[in-house]
Design a protein around this motif. Sequence first.
Motif, mmCIF file in Angstrom:
data_model
loop_
_atom_site.group_PDB
_atom_site.id
_atom_site.type_symbol
_atom_site.label_atom_id
_atom_site.label_comp_id
_atom_site.label_asym_id
_atom_site.label_seq_id
_atom_site.Cartn_x
_atom_site.Cartn_y
_atom_site.Cartn_z
ATOM 1 N N LEU A 1 4.212 5.710 -5.464
ATOM 2 C CA LEU A 1 4.318 5.706 -6.922
ATOM 3 C C LEU A 1 3.293 6.642 -7.553
ATOM 4 N N ILE A 2 2.041 6.530 -7.125
ATOM 5 C CA ILE A 2 0.999 7.360 -7.744
ATOM 6 C C ILE A 2 1.203 8.830 -7.394
ATOM 7 N N ALA A 3 1.666 9.121 -6.174
ATOM 8 C CA ALA A 3 1.917 10.509 -5.787
ATOM 9 C C ALA A 3 3.088 11.087 -6.584
ATOM 10 N N THR A 4 4.122 10.284 -6.816
ATOM 11 C CA THR A 4 5.261 10.757 -7.603
ATOM 12 C C THR A 4 4.862 11.013 -9.049
ATOM 13 N N GLY A 5 4.117 10.073 -9.631
ATOM 14 C CA GLY A 5 3.695 10.256 -11.017
ATOM 15 C C GLY A 5 2.811 11.478 -11.198
ATOM 16 N N LEU A 6 1.804 11.627 -10.335
ATOM 17 C CA LEU A 6 0.929 12.797 -10.432
ATOM 18 C C LEU A 6 1.669 14.076 -10.061
ATOM 19 N N GLY A 7 2.624 13.976 -9.124
ATOM 20 C CA GLY A 7 3.416 15.147 -8.757
ATOM 21 C C GLY A 7 4.279 15.636 -9.904
ATOM 22 N N LEU A 8 4.871 14.701 -10.646
ATOM 23 C CA LEU A 8 5.650 15.086 -11.829
ATOM 24 C C LEU A 8 4.762 15.720 -12.883
ATOM 25 N N LEU A 9 3.584 15.137 -13.084
ATOM 26 C CA LEU A 9 2.667 15.642 -14.102
ATOM 27 C C LEU A 9 2.182 17.053 -13.767
ATOM 28 N N PHE A 10 1.573 17.206 -12.603
ATOM 29 C CA PHE A 10 0.997 18.502 -12.245
ATOM 30 C C PHE A 10 2.061 19.494 -11.805
ATOM 31 N N GLY A 11 3.187 19.003 -11.305
ATOM 32 C CA GLY A 11 4.277 19.911 -10.945
ATOM 33 C C GLY A 11 4.857 20.605 -12.156
ATOM 34 N N SER A 12 4.959 19.884 -13.270
ATOM 35 C CA SER A 12 5.484 20.492 -14.492
ATOM 36 C C SER A 12 4.460 21.449 -15.109
ATOM 37 N N ALA B 1 -5.016 1.020 -1.729
ATOM 38 C CA ALA B 1 -4.052 1.179 -0.632
ATOM 39 C C ALA B 1 -4.754 1.260 0.715
ATOM 40 N N VAL B 2 -5.873 1.973 0.763
ATOM 41 C CA VAL B 2 -6.633 2.081 2.010
ATOM 42 C C VAL B 2 -7.126 0.705 2.451
ATOM 43 N N GLU B 3 -7.644 -0.087 1.514
ATOM 44 C CA GLU B 3 -8.154 -1.408 1.870
ATOM 45 C C GLU B 3 -7.018 -2.353 2.277
ATOM 46 N N LEU B 4 -5.843 -2.200 1.705
ATOM 47 C CA LEU B 4 -4.693 -2.994 2.139
ATOM 48 C C LEU B 4 -4.301 -2.639 3.570
ATOM 49 N N PHE B 5 -4.371 -1.369 3.914
ATOM 50 C CA PHE B 5 -4.090 -0.961 5.295
ATOM 51 C C PHE B 5 -5.181 -1.455 6.242
ATOM 52 N N HIS B 6 -6.427 -1.405 5.806
ATOM 53 C CA HIS B 6 -7.507 -1.960 6.628
ATOM 54 C C HIS B 6 -7.266 -3.447 6.879
ATOM 55 N N ALA C 1 0.836 -1.205 0.000
ATOM 56 C CA ALA C 1 0.000 0.000 0.000
ATOM 57 C C ALA C 1 0.870 1.254 0.000
ATOM 58 N N ILE C 2 1.929 1.253 0.796
ATOM 59 C CA ILE C 2 2.831 2.410 0.845
ATOM 60 C C ILE C 2 3.498 2.617 -0.512
ATOM 61 N N VAL C 3 3.921 1.520 -1.145
ATOM 62 C CA VAL C 3 4.556 1.619 -2.465
ATOM 63 C C VAL C 3 3.577 2.199 -3.482
ATOM 64 N N ILE C 4 2.330 1.732 -3.441
ATOM 65 C CA ILE C 4 1.308 2.237 -4.370
ATOM 66 C C ILE C 4 1.135 3.746 -4.205
ATOM 67 N N ILE C 5 1.014 4.190 -2.968
ATOM 68 C CA ILE C 5 0.799 5.616 -2.712
ATOM 69 C C ILE C 5 2.000 6.438 -3.162
#
Length: 289
Positions: A170-181, A233-238, A164-168
């Motif tokens: 990865l998706i945060a980095t990808g979206l951060g690169l996209l919207f950050g640029s 990720a939330v359900e994996l943590f649950h 779950a941590i890896v998923i978060i």
Amino acid sequence: MSKPDSVDLSAFTVPGTGRGVFDVFGYRYLLRLLVRKGILTRYHGSALGWAWSYVKPAAQFLIYYLVMGVFLGLNRGIEAFPVYLFSGIVVVNLFNEAFGNATRSIVNNRALVKKIYLPRELFPIADVFIAFVHFLPQLTILIAVCLFSGWAPSLVQLAGALLAIVIILLIATGLGLLFGSINVTFRDSQNLVELILMFATYTSPVLYSFQMVENKLPPWLFDLYMMNPVTAAVELFHSAFWFPTTSGSAARPEHLWLISALAIVIAIVALVVGQLVFRRLEGRFAQDL
């Protein structure tokens, strides 16, 4: 007249022709400096300092618990509701901080971007690392509460929490690169990201159970809902933290590992797309800043 000897330029790299996020590994020292700076300056001049990393999620949990658990009565419909609630909150908080900070990272470091060449991906990735460091105190509180509640997870459930941590991340980095640029040229991207973060909180099963969504949506739409990487990720943590503290009768989503595998694929695709857009736009960073 004799021709001058040719100069060997093989050891030099032309700016903008690097390997993207892979170049970050070659700048590990600078990455550590950026992460250390971000951690030390976050609560600089604050009386409570790092205590805010505990106070803020605790206050958020208290508000959600009172409103959703007590006033709306969800604490009677979901077993061990406090653990259920907090295990979802920490995941969404990690995503919100990592994605939000990464979006503003290039603009916030405009002085460095305009003066020297270095892989620009360092800035959003450093902010994702900083968010992960701030996530650790919340995870510590969650583990302490779970242990007090008789937590006895399996190795598979713990592996799910790591996934779950890896998923978060990865998706945060990808979206951060996209919207950050994009944010370098169009600053209203930050407002769009704030809307996405708001939806991330309320469209993931944090304040309610996934069964409530399943009962309201047609099967195909519910499947799309579960394919959201943050939801997975939330359900994996649950599954890792909440389920072991229940009597064993609590429901978990079917095919959770398949859903998680799809979430990993979606997160990787987001990372690739974010990197491609970032590389396409980074040549204008200094000019637009």
